[in-house]
Write an enzyme that holds these catalytic residues in place. Structure first.
Site, PDB file in Angstrom:
ATOM      1  N   GLN A 255      34.447  33.211  24.630  1.00 54.80           N
ATOM      2  CA  GLN A 255      35.482  34.146  24.926  1.00 54.80           C
ATOM      3  C   GLN A 255      36.405  34.815  23.807  1.00 54.80           C
ATOM      4  O   GLN A 255      36.620  35.577  24.030  1.00 54.80           O
ATOM      5  CB  GLN A 255      36.229  33.517  26.033  1.00 54.80           C
ATOM      6  CG  GLN A 255      35.636  33.060  27.004  1.00 54.80           C
ATOM      7  CD  GLN A 255      34.998  34.528  27.539  1.00 54.80           C
ATOM      8  OE1 GLN A 255      35.403  35.757  27.631  1.00 54.80           O
ATOM      9  NE2 GLN A 255      33.406  34.399  28.607  1.00 54.80           N
ATOM     10  N   HIS A 258      35.437  38.388  21.914  1.00 55.01           N
ATOM     11  CA  HIS A 258      36.090  38.905  21.960  1.00 55.01           C
ATOM     12  C   HIS A 258      37.353  40.431  21.700  1.00 55.01           C
ATOM     13  O   HIS A 258      36.686  41.372  21.158  1.00 55.01           O
ATOM     14  CB  HIS A 258      36.634  39.380  24.514  1.00 55.01           C
ATOM     15  CG  HIS A 258      35.138  39.381  24.727  1.00 55.01           C
ATOM     16  ND1 HIS A 258      34.112  40.269  24.801  1.00 55.01           N
ATOM     17  CD2 HIS A 258      34.745  38.023  25.983  1.00 55.01           C
ATOM     18  CE1 HIS A 258      33.477  40.207  25.971  1.00 55.01           C
ATOM     19  NE2 HIS A 258      33.808  39.099  26.329  1.00 55.01           N
ATOM     20  N   GLU A 320      41.723  34.600  34.218  1.00 52.57           N
ATOM     21  CA  GLU A 320      41.033  35.442  34.457  1.00 52.57           C
ATOM     22  C   GLU A 320      39.464  34.985  34.572  1.00 52.57           C
ATOM     23  O   GLU A 320      39.154  35.101  35.168  1.00 52.57           O
ATOM     24  CB  GLU A 320      40.769  36.513  33.129  1.00 52.57           C
ATOM     25  CG  GLU A 320      39.393  37.587  32.976  1.00 52.57           C
ATOM     26  CD  GLU A 320      38.912  38.134  32.107  1.00 52.57           C
ATOM     27  OE1 GLU A 320      38.535  39.112  32.098  1.00 52.57           O
ATOM     28  OE2 GLU A 320      39.041  37.557  30.850  1.00 52.57           O
ATOM     29  N   HIS A 321      38.832  33.699  33.316  1.00 51.65           N
ATOM     30  CA  HIS A 321      38.240  32.712  33.506  1.00 51.65           C
ATOM     31  C   HIS A 321      38.315  31.279  33.258  1.00 51.65           C
ATOM     32  O   HIS A 321      39.421  30.974  32.414  1.00 51.65           O
ATOM     33  CB  HIS A 321      37.018  33.000  32.235  1.00 51.65           C
ATOM     34  CG  HIS A 321      36.165  34.426  31.799  1.00 51.65           C
ATOM     35  ND1 HIS A 321      37.155  35.231  31.013  1.00 51.65           N
ATOM     36  CD2 HIS A 321      35.233  35.022  32.257  1.00 51.65           C
ATOM     37  CE1 HIS A 321      36.798  36.348  31.218  1.00 51.65           C
ATOM     38  NE2 HIS A 321      35.492  36.532  31.746  1.00 51.65           N
ATOM     39  N   ASP A 351      29.619  37.315  32.291  1.00 47.32           N
ATOM     40  CA  ASP A 351      29.957  37.719  31.681  1.00 47.32           C
ATOM     41  C   ASP A 351      28.336  38.749  31.674  1.00 47.32           C
ATOM     42  O   ASP A 351      28.318  40.111  32.081  1.00 47.32           O
ATOM     43  CB  ASP A 351      29.785  37.911  30.601  1.00 47.32           C
ATOM     44  CG  ASP A 351      30.996  37.295  30.275  1.00 47.32           C
ATOM     45  OD1 ASP A 351      32.181  36.941  30.709  1.00 47.32           O
ATOM     46  OD2 ASP A 351      31.808  36.551  28.484  1.00 47.32           O
ATOM     47  N   HIS A 410      58.717  57.909  70.605  1.00 48.30           N
ATOM     48  CA  HIS A 410      57.207  56.627  70.757  1.00 48.30           C
ATOM     49  C   HIS A 410      57.299  55.572  72.578  1.00 48.30           C
ATOM     50  O   HIS A 410      56.155  56.188  72.890  1.00 48.30           O
ATOM     51  CB  HIS A 410      58.253  55.623  69.844  1.00 48.30           C
ATOM     52  CG  HIS A 410      57.934  55.789  68.298  1.00 48.30           C
ATOM     53  ND1 HIS A 410      58.131  56.937  67.629  1.00 48.30           N
ATOM     54  CD2 HIS A 410      56.751  55.082  67.591  1.00 48.30           C
ATOM     55  CE1 HIS A 410      57.887  56.606  66.685  1.00 48.30           C
ATOM     56  NE2 HIS A 410      57.240  56.201  66.456  1.00 48.30           N
TER      57      HIS A 410
END
Length: 419
Positions: A255, A258, A320-321, A351, A410
């Protein structure tokens, strides 16, 4: 990769660091907003001319190249793709398709009282724009992850924009049946999909990851069309007591490659495991320059006093992960984008091929939503139906509430239908 104990003499420093990570936010777009605003204004004013200007400036698009990629060009890219990659794409698309179909919300109707029906219907968005990054790496997987759930949802018009799209990305577009694919990237692509040009008609919603300029542009246009989420740098947290050190280290490196700003964290109360992972990291990041930079500056191993503290810290970070040891861990997880269970579930599988989406919330947005899904491409519309008898039975309650709020119109709208 620094090792920090959350107890003893380092406790104060550890929790100061945790507080900083907790305040990280999805992404700070302030420093690029002036540039992005100028680009968006230019696209809104001059349309295709602005798209070509920026595509030439940033992506090297020549005057001979059309903005739109034809189906013939996509087919040629598919035909020139190696059979093993074609097979991988087909497996990935099949799994993404099956997962999205299982996620699809259902229509239903209940009867809370005699003569009263209430429920929901599900309708697709009319059009969506899928942004596929094309910078450091080609990302055919992102094309499949964004386009496929939109198709399952029944979206009629799907637009894809990507700067300098690689052959692999065009091949994925052919496989997915994409009809509108444009050689446009950056903030200008977001502007084109939001506002429209003579070539690219506007869409109802824009999805997909991107760099800081793309993210800032999505924030700016979010008042004009829908967006999925803001996306910052990749994040990985591994929370483990019994994990396999080489496997944990490999996930962290994977990861971290990236982006140099990737947040990579191991949380454990097992100090022996922490030290083993740190040793493995040093060996594995040696020949991966991006991962080395990321792990050296952003990487952290937290050694906690207890297992419970490790679990609490994980939920505070809302990564995130997230990788955990066993299915039992799912009970304590509250905040995460996507969870990977056990030592045989590398995050790289998510992924690419498992089926759940890899477009995921970063910057603690995992506190309020999960990853991109078929739900991002549909509207759940509520429905209410009454018979005269049903209205007579339930109406007095609505009249009482309306009068309590001072909304006499109403109340009268109910009375007039039951006289």
């Amino acid at each position: 990769m620094k090792l920090v104990r959350t107890f003893g003499r380092s406790k104060a420093a550890a929790y100061a660091l945790i507080d900083t990570l907790e305040r990280r936010g999805a992404v700070n777009t302030a420093r690029v907003e002036p540039v992005v605003s100028r680009i968006l204004a230019d696209v809104r004013k001059t349309g295709d001319r602005a798209l070509r200007k920026y595509a030439n400036q940033f992506d090297g698009l020549t005057t001979e190249q059309p903005l739109q990629i034809s189906r013939e060009e996509m087919k040629a890219a598919w035909n020139s793709t190696k059979p093993e990659l074609q097979a991988a794409m087909m497996v990935a698309r099949g799994n993404i398709l099956a997962f999205a179909e299982a996620q699809m919300p259902q229509e239903w109707m209940i009867s809370p009282a005699a003569g009263v029906k209430a429920g929901q219907i599900v309708r697709p968005l009319g059009s969506v724009g899928c942004y596929v990054p094309g910078g450091r790496y080609p990302l055919p997987s992102t094309l499949l992850m964004t386009v496929t759930p939109a198709q399952v949802a029944g979206v009629e018009r799907i637009v894809v924009c990507s700067p300098k799209p690689a052959r692999e990305t065009m091949a994925a577009a052919w496989l997915a049946g994409v009809n509108e694919f444009y050689r446009v990237g950056g903030a200008q692509a977001i502007g084109a999909m939001a506002y429209g040009t003579s070539t690219i008609q506007p869409v109802d919603k824009i999805v997909g990851p991107g760099n800081l300029y793309v993210t800032a542009a999505k924030v700016v246009v979010s008042g004009h069309c829908g967006i999925d989420m803001t996306a910052g740098p990749t994040e990985i947290v591994v929370t483990s007591e019994t994990g396999h050190a080489p496997g944990i280290a490999a996930d962290l490196v994977a990861q971290a490659e990236h982006d140099p700003d990737t947040l990579a964290v191991l949380i454990t109360s097992n100090e022996s495991l922490a030290k083993d992972v740190a040793t493995e990291i040093k060996a594995r990041m040696r020949h991966n320059s991006i991962a080395k930079k990321s792990l050296s500056t952003q990487g952290c191993i937290f050694v906690t006093a207890t297992v419970r503290e490790a679990q609490q810290l994980t939920n505070r970070l809302a990564p995130e992960h997230l990788t955990v040891d066993s299915p039992k861990d799912l009970k304590w997880i509250r905040n995460a984008g996507s969870v990977f269970v056990g030592e045989y579930a590398p995050q790289s599988m998510g992924d690419y091929v498992t089926g759940p989406n890899h477009v995921l919330p970063t910057g603690r947005v995992g506190r309020v939503r999960g990853g991109l899904s078929v739900m991002d491409f549909v509207k759940v519309i509520t429905v209410q139906q009454y018979t005269r008898q049903g209205l007579k039975q339930m109406g007095p309650h609505a009249i009482a509430l309306a009068e309590a709020e001072g909304l006499m119109g109403h109340a009268e709208s109910v009375r007039v239908k039951t006289r």
